[in-house]
Scaffold this active site. Structure first.
Site, PDB file in Angstrom:
ATOM      1  CG  ASN A 229      -7.110   0.374   0.386  1.00 17.35           C
ATOM      2  OD1 ASN A 229      -7.435  -0.614  -0.272  1.00 17.35           O
ATOM      3  ND2 ASN A 229      -6.027   1.073   0.128  1.00 17.35           N
TER       4      ASN A 229
ATOM      5  CB  SER B   8     -11.773   3.691   8.225  1.00 20.49           C
ATOM      6  OG  SER B   8     -11.041   2.503   8.140  1.00 20.49           O
TER       7      SER B   8
ATOM      8  CG  HIS C 286      -5.402   8.542   3.353  1.00 17.35           C
ATOM      9  ND1 HIS C 286      -4.704   9.068   2.297  1.00 17.35           N
ATOM     10  CD2 HIS C 286      -5.599   7.231   3.042  1.00 17.35           C
ATOM     11  CE1 HIS C 286      -4.489   8.126   1.387  1.00 17.35           C
ATOM     12  NE2 HIS C 286      -5.031   7.008   1.809  1.00 17.35           N
TER      13      HIS C 286
ATOM     14  CG  ASP D 239      -1.931   1.010   1.320  1.00 14.94           C
ATOM     15  OD1 ASP D 239      -2.339   1.492   0.246  1.00 14.94           O
ATOM     16  OD2 ASP D 239      -2.378   1.349   2.441  1.00 14.94           O
TER      17      ASP D 239
ATOM     18  CG  ASP E 298       0.310   7.823  -3.426  1.00 17.02           C
ATOM     19  OD1 ASP E 298       0.024   8.602  -4.373  1.00 17.02           O
ATOM     20  OD2 ASP E 298      -0.101   7.996  -2.268  1.00 17.02           O
TER      21      ASP E 298
HETATM   22 ZN   LIG Z   1      -4.499   5.126   1.075  1.00 12.81          ZN
END
Ligand SMILES: [Zn+2]
Length: 306
Positions: free
Chosen positions: A252, A233, A198, A100, A122
């Site tokens: 995720n 989340s 995030h 990740d 990323d």
């Molecule tokens: Zn992420």
């Protein structure tokens, strides 16, 4: 006696049986076909790996286990990989390993060599052309080795691992730009920014979170590769289900695991001041995290599919 590792299916085809560490493409392709999403859960230690694998087995769901560069720095690449592999081989459902938020090319190479079947690069904080260049280089390295690459376009607000994006710096994935990005980089999966967020802050501060489903719909109409939702989340089940309907195939989850781990530990230690056995201290956290993962697998629609 242990059953053989592979069972012949006929016509020379082999099926992995007692070794359920699989390539991520098997898990994601099944999700694409079944129009559900599979959870990608971040792990840092044995206990989180146990929670994910136990939940996967119980829910009869596939799972992606992912490590950030920070997790690798904390626990060690060899150690984490060995733990995940050993745990995956004991369950009867497919588990895949993914990196990740990779941004250190040397570490990405090490993960590929170690046996990760998917890595993320990323480059989302860079300008478009630089993101394309960087992502293309990783694809060029990983593709001949059969490893999938996830790219990211758009910027999520919040903080995770080495990433920190303030409110003013975040922007959504532009559909037209996403088309060019996928075409030019040839990534296998694409992480999108559609109001996802995030970090644990959103949960702890009880932020009101909404996904931009209209933006996702536009992206989804143009992009044919599987889409990934980071920072998922804390969003309501309805929001996540709507996103899955619009083409999200990987979701995720990190922050909710962290929050449940820390909350269970704080409670246990405050109530059991004379307990010194690490196994007893960590037990409640594993159970809490397992519950989170099971709940997510039901919402994502992956439960019962493996
Ligand atoms: Zn992420």
């Amino acid at each position: 006696m242990r059953p053989p590792l592979c069972l012949p299916l006929g016509k020379g085809e082999m099926r992995e049986k007692n070794n359920m560490l699989v390539h991520i493409k098997k898990i994601i392709q099944a999700a694409v076909k079944g129009k559900y999403a599979v959870g990608a859960f971040n792990v840092n230690n044995l206990e989180i790996i146990q929670a994910v694998c136990r939940a996967a087995e119980k829910m009869k769901s596939a799972a992606i286990i992912q490590t950030t560069e920070g997790a690798i720095r904390y626990a060690g690449l060899d150690e984490l990989f060995a733990l995940i592999k050993a745990a995956a081989e004991k369950v009867s459902v497919p588990i895949a390993i993914h990196l990740d938020h990779g941004h250190d090319f040397d570490l990405i190479k090490k993960c590929v060599e170690m046996g990760y079947s998917s890595v993320m690069i990323d480059g989302s904080a860079r300008p478009f052309a630089a993101n394309v260049r960087l992502t293309k280089n990783v694809v060029k390295f990983a593709r001949p080795k059969g490893v999938w690459v996830q790219g990211e376009l758009g910027r999520l607000e919040g903080a995770e691992d080495w990433i920190k994006t303030g409110k003013g710096e975040a922007f959504l994935t532009e559909p037209e730009e996403a088309v060019r990005f996928v075409r030019q980089t040839a990534v296998d999966t694409l992480a999108v920014a559609i109001g996802n967020y995030h970090g644990v802050e959103k949960i702890v501060e009880k932020k009101r979170l909404r996904l931009n489903l209209r933006q996702l719909e536009k992206i989804s109409r143009l992009i044919k590769i599987p889409l990934v939702l980071h920072g998922a989340s804390g969003f309501s089940a309805n929001q996540i289900k709507a996103a899955i309907k619009l083409g999200i195939r990987v979701v995720n989850i990190d922050s909710e695991l962290r929050v449940s781990f820390a909350t269970a530990e704080r409670k246990f230690l405050s109530e059991n001041k004379k307990e010194y056995d690490p196994r007893k201290i960590l037990g409640p956290a594993i159970a809490e995290m397992q519950e989170v993962v099971e709940r997510k697998m039901k919402i994502f629609g992956s439960a019962g599919k493996a």
